[in-house]
Design a protein around this motif. Structure first.
Motif, PDB file in Angstrom:
ATOM      1  N   ILE A  56     -33.014  26.486  16.317  1.00  0.00           N
ATOM      2  CA  ILE A  56     -33.583  26.503  17.665  1.00  0.00           C
ATOM      3  C   ILE A  56     -32.659  27.251  18.627  1.00  0.00           C
ATOM      4  CG2 ILE A  56     -34.246  25.045  19.626  1.00  0.00           C
ATOM      5  CD1 ILE A  56     -35.073  22.915  17.504  1.00  0.00           C
ATOM      6  N   ASN A  57     -31.365  26.991  18.542  1.00  0.00           N
ATOM      7  CA  ASN A  57     -30.414  27.680  19.423  1.00  0.00           C
ATOM      8  C   ASN A  57     -30.526  29.189  19.327  1.00  0.00           C
ATOM      9  OD1 ASN A  57     -29.143  25.591  20.758  1.00  0.00           O
ATOM     10  ND2 ASN A  57     -27.468  25.416  19.313  1.00  0.00           N
ATOM     11  N   HIS A  58     -30.705  29.690  18.107  1.00  0.00           N
ATOM     12  CA  HIS A  58     -30.668  31.136  17.872  1.00  0.00           C
ATOM     13  C   HIS A  58     -32.048  31.697  17.529  1.00  0.00           C
ATOM     14  CE1 HIS A  58     -26.374  30.679  18.083  1.00  0.00           C
ATOM     15  NE2 HIS A  58     -26.349  29.877  17.055  1.00  0.00           N
ATOM     16  N   ALA A  59     -33.090  31.014  17.982  1.00  0.00           N
ATOM     17  CA  ALA A  59     -34.455  31.448  17.637  1.00  0.00           C
ATOM     18  C   ALA A  59     -34.743  32.859  18.127  1.00  0.00           C
ATOM     19  CB  ALA A  59     -35.467  30.463  18.214  1.00  0.00           C
ATOM     20  N   LEU A  60     -34.353  33.193  19.335  1.00  0.00           N
ATOM     21  CA  LEU A  60     -34.626  34.542  19.858  1.00  0.00           C
ATOM     22  C   LEU A  60     -33.875  35.588  19.041  1.00  0.00           C
ATOM     23  CD1 LEU A  60     -34.492  33.927  23.713  1.00  0.00           C
ATOM     24  CD2 LEU A  60     -36.493  34.047  22.222  1.00  0.00           C
ATOM     25  N   PHE A  61     -32.652  35.298  18.669  1.00  0.00           N
ATOM     26  CA  PHE A  61     -31.854  36.191  17.838  1.00  0.00           C
ATOM     27  C   PHE A  61     -32.513  36.386  16.473  1.00  0.00           C
ATOM     28  CE2 PHE A  61     -28.260  36.341  14.704  1.00  0.00           C
ATOM     29  CZ  PHE A  61     -27.761  37.598  15.029  1.00  0.00           C
ATOM     30  N   LEU A  62     -33.084  35.321  15.926  1.00  0.00           N
ATOM     31  CA  LEU A  62     -33.667  35.364  14.588  1.00  0.00           C
ATOM     32  C   LEU A  62     -35.054  35.999  14.554  1.00  0.00           C
ATOM     33  CD1 LEU A  62     -32.601  31.765  13.526  1.00  0.00           C
ATOM     34  CD2 LEU A  62     -31.792  33.874  12.434  1.00  0.00           C
ATOM     35  N   LEU A  63     -35.860  35.729  15.576  1.00  0.00           N
ATOM     36  CA  LEU A  63     -37.263  36.162  15.557  1.00  0.00           C
ATOM     37  C   LEU A  63     -37.470  37.574  16.081  1.00  0.00           C
ATOM     38  CD1 LEU A  63     -38.953  32.841  16.762  1.00  0.00           C
ATOM     39  CD2 LEU A  63     -38.984  33.802  14.449  1.00  0.00           C
ATOM     40  N   ARG A  64     -36.443  38.144  16.670  1.00  0.00           N
ATOM     41  CA  ARG A  64     -36.597  39.492  17.214  1.00  0.00           C
ATOM     42  C   ARG A  64     -36.916  40.488  16.105  1.00  0.00           C
ATOM     43  NH1 ARG A  64     -31.962  41.270  21.119  1.00  0.00           N
ATOM     44  NH2 ARG A  64     -32.904  39.494  22.216  1.00  0.00           N
ATOM     45  N   GLY A  65     -37.982  41.225  16.292  1.00  0.00           N
ATOM     46  CA  GLY A  65     -38.389  42.242  15.323  1.00  0.00           C
ATOM     47  C   GLY A  65     -39.174  41.722  14.147  1.00  0.00           C
ATOM     48  N   GLN A  66     -39.447  40.409  14.094  1.00  0.00           N
ATOM     49  CA  GLN A  66     -40.174  39.826  12.972  1.00  0.00           C
ATOM     50  C   GLN A  66     -41.694  39.887  13.195  1.00  0.00           C
ATOM     51  OE1 GLN A  66     -38.707  38.521  10.003  1.00  0.00           O
ATOM     52  NE2 GLN A  66     -37.028  39.685  10.936  1.00  0.00           N
TER      53      GLN A  66
END
Length: 580
Positions: free
Chosen positions: A136-146
């Motif tokens: 959850i903390n890094h959701a934006l980092f992880l979901l970018r470009g997906q």
């Protein structure tokens, strides 16, 4: 704590597997209630190592430039726990570039493919709680470009883990594991759309755990300072999520934060690192300051002991003393026989340390690190001051500690500084002797004058001592006063063996001196530190003698070089009265 091979341990594993597989059938969330805000702190240097393919988990380094993280054979369970907990995601996010994001995405969706169906060792409540917080903390980092399909898989897995936590948080051991599980459940329940009903029971349960686990001194039963920091950090995260959701923080939850904050300040050395006792390390750099700032608890020092520790500070010097018995029973598996041991830090440089926890280096190092000779205190005839529980050797009665039962202490102010006085009866049973230690720190922090005494007080104690003396053919009972030095301290034994000079990287020179009649030596030691491949070589000052009577007294001092004359004078001042 139940043994993995006990009935309770097997039952816990079976239930975890059952609910992990049932989690696949649960309805999936499709979005977050609001944009997640990263709160976890990672290491940029370690993130770069991970990007380069160097996997350093639980003291093991595996080079894996092309092999997927989940295809690497784990050397032990601790390695597996670290990678399944996803704390490494903080490190990759600290790097934050395209290569780090690609690595994080590959490893996360690789976990979903390999273990998302409820398989593998990662399906325990504490690891699931740790994992969902990072996701959850890094959701934006992880979901970018997906693509949308990959996002759906992410939310489906996150929802399944949240449901698993709602059913299995009770299976987490009390203490840090349960705090991790409940915080993860609160985090996910309040962050995912349509999962608020899962958070409500967890909020109430977390408040109950705060009342049960955080004592009046703001401490944990384990007395592990680094573990207390981890719990404090989780409580501040949970409070922040509740505030973001427009909810109040339950009174026991907020009260626990307010009790812990001053305790952590007491356990922090002048350089910002925590005292290393009972399995704890110095703490990740920056985490303590970040957690204290997030708590918004105003600075203040508790009166008396803090989680069983005493703190003396003067000028730029801090001394932290273990002033209580080791933890008992369920909290005892990482306990150390360190009563009356101390650490000293001058400015930004640790000088006197304890060896630390060797758990990441294997069973033998773990046992060695827990023994009294691995701490900066007096050790009698090679014995530890407490017989410690060892989970590798069974549970039940074998898990109880034969520890010092009485540890009276007092902190007082003198004309020129602060004094700590304490004693323990850990050697009473075998030798009839009580160890009494006095530490006097000047207000300017430039000198520490100490006294160690071995006393046979009661008639029964004297009879035990006489019996121990008979066993040595009246040659005396050997003792060593050990002061372990930080690996970056350059030490040299002066000519004649009367003193030890110690140079710090800052340029400071400290000198150890003692009263005559004892043997002074510099011997090898080790500094056991999590995150390293092997123990670091260091040295220790050893002052040796023999107890020949019902009263043995040794005086010694540590002082900055220009203050050695003062230290020598203070060695011979009027002795304090310990008769009370």
């Amino acid at each position: 704590m139940s043994s993995p091979d006990s009935f309770a341990g097997r039952r816990t594993r079976i239930l975890n597997r059952l609910y992990a597989r049932l989690s696949r059938r649960q309805r999936a969330a499709t979005a977050f209630v609001s944009q997640p805000e990263p709160r976890t702190i990672g290491s940029f240097a370690r993130g770069r190592q991970l990007v380069a393919g160097n996997l350093l988990f639980a003291g093991y380094l595996i080079e894996s430039r092309d092999t997927a993280l989940w295809d690497v054979a784990a050397p032990n369970a601790a390695f597996d726990a670290e990678r399944h907990g996803f704390a490494w995601l903080d490190d990759l996010a600290a790097v934050g570039d395209m290569a780090a994001r690609a690595k994080a995405q590959a490893w996360l969706w690789g976990w979903i493919e390999a273990h998302g169906g409820g398989l593998g060792p990662g399906w325990t409540p504490d690891l699931a709680g740790r994992r969902v917080i990072r996701w959850i903390n890094h959701a934006l980092f992880l979901l970018r470009g997906q693509e949308r399909d990959a996002s759906d898989v992410f939310y489906r897995s996150l929802s399944a883990q949240t449901w698993f936590l709602s059913k299995r948080w009770t299976g987490a051991a009390p203490g840090l594991p349960r705090f991790e599980a409940l915080t993860g459940l609160i985090y996910a329940g309040l962050s995912l759309e349509g999962r608020e009903e899962l958070a409500d029971p967890a909020v109430r349960a977390l408040a109950r755990e705060c009342e049960a686990q955080i004592d009046g001194q703001g401490g944990l039963p384990t007395r592990n300072p680094e573990e207390l920091l981890e719990v404090f950090t989780l409580l501040t995260w949970a409070a922040a999520v509740l505030h973001d959701a427009g909810r109040g923080v339950p009174a026991p939850h907020q009260a626990a934060i307010e009790r812990i904050a001053p305790t952590l300040r007491t356990l922090r050395h002048a350089d910002g690192g925590l005292a290393r006792f009972h399995g704890g390390g110095r703490g990740m750099e920056g985490r303590l300051d970040h957690a204290l700032a997030a708590s918004q608890v105003k600075p203040g020092q508790p009166e008396g002991l803090a989680m069983g520790y005493a703190r003396l500070s003067g000028g730029r010097t801090t001394v932290i003393v273990d002033a209580s018995p080791p933890p008992r029973r369920a909290a005892s598996f990482n306990a150390h026989a360190s009563t009356l041991a101390f650490e000293l830090t001058s400015g930004r440089r640790p000088l006197i340390v304890n060896c630390g926890s060797g758990a990441s280096f294997g069973v033998e190092w773990r046992r060695a690190g827990r023994a009294t000779p691995s701490h900066s205190t007096l050790c009698l005839d090679g014995y530890s001051s407490a017989r410690l529980a060892d989970p590798a050797r069974g549970t039940g009665r074998e898990a109880l500690i034969d520890a010092p039962l009485r540890v009276p202490t007092e902190i007082s102010e003198m004309a020129d500084g602060l004094r700590f006085q304490g004693g323990h009866d850990g050697y009473l049973r075998n030798f009839g002797l009580t160890h009494v230690r006095s530490l006097d720190l000047t207000f300017d922090g430039r000198g520490l004058v100490a006294e160690d005494m071995l006393l046979a007080v009661e008639d029964a104690d004297k009879r035990r001592f006489d019996k121990a003396m008979d066993a040595t053919v009246l040659s005396g009972i050997g003792f060593d006063i050990r002061l372990h030095l930080h690996p970056e301290v350059d030490a040299a034994l002066d000519l004649g063996g009367a003193a030890v000079s110690m140079a710090l990287k800052s340029g400071e020179i400290w000198v150890f001196r003692h009263e005559g009649g004892k043997e002074l030596s510099l011997e090898p030691s080790v500094y056991l530190e999590k995150g390293r491949l092997k123990p670091r070589a260091s040295r220790q000052i050893v002052l040796s003698g023999r107890a020949l009577d019902y009263r043995t007294r040794v005086r010694w001092s540590l002082s900055k070089a220009q203050d050695t004359a003062i230290a020598v004078r203070d060695l011979h001042r009027e002795e304090p009265d310990f008769s009370g």
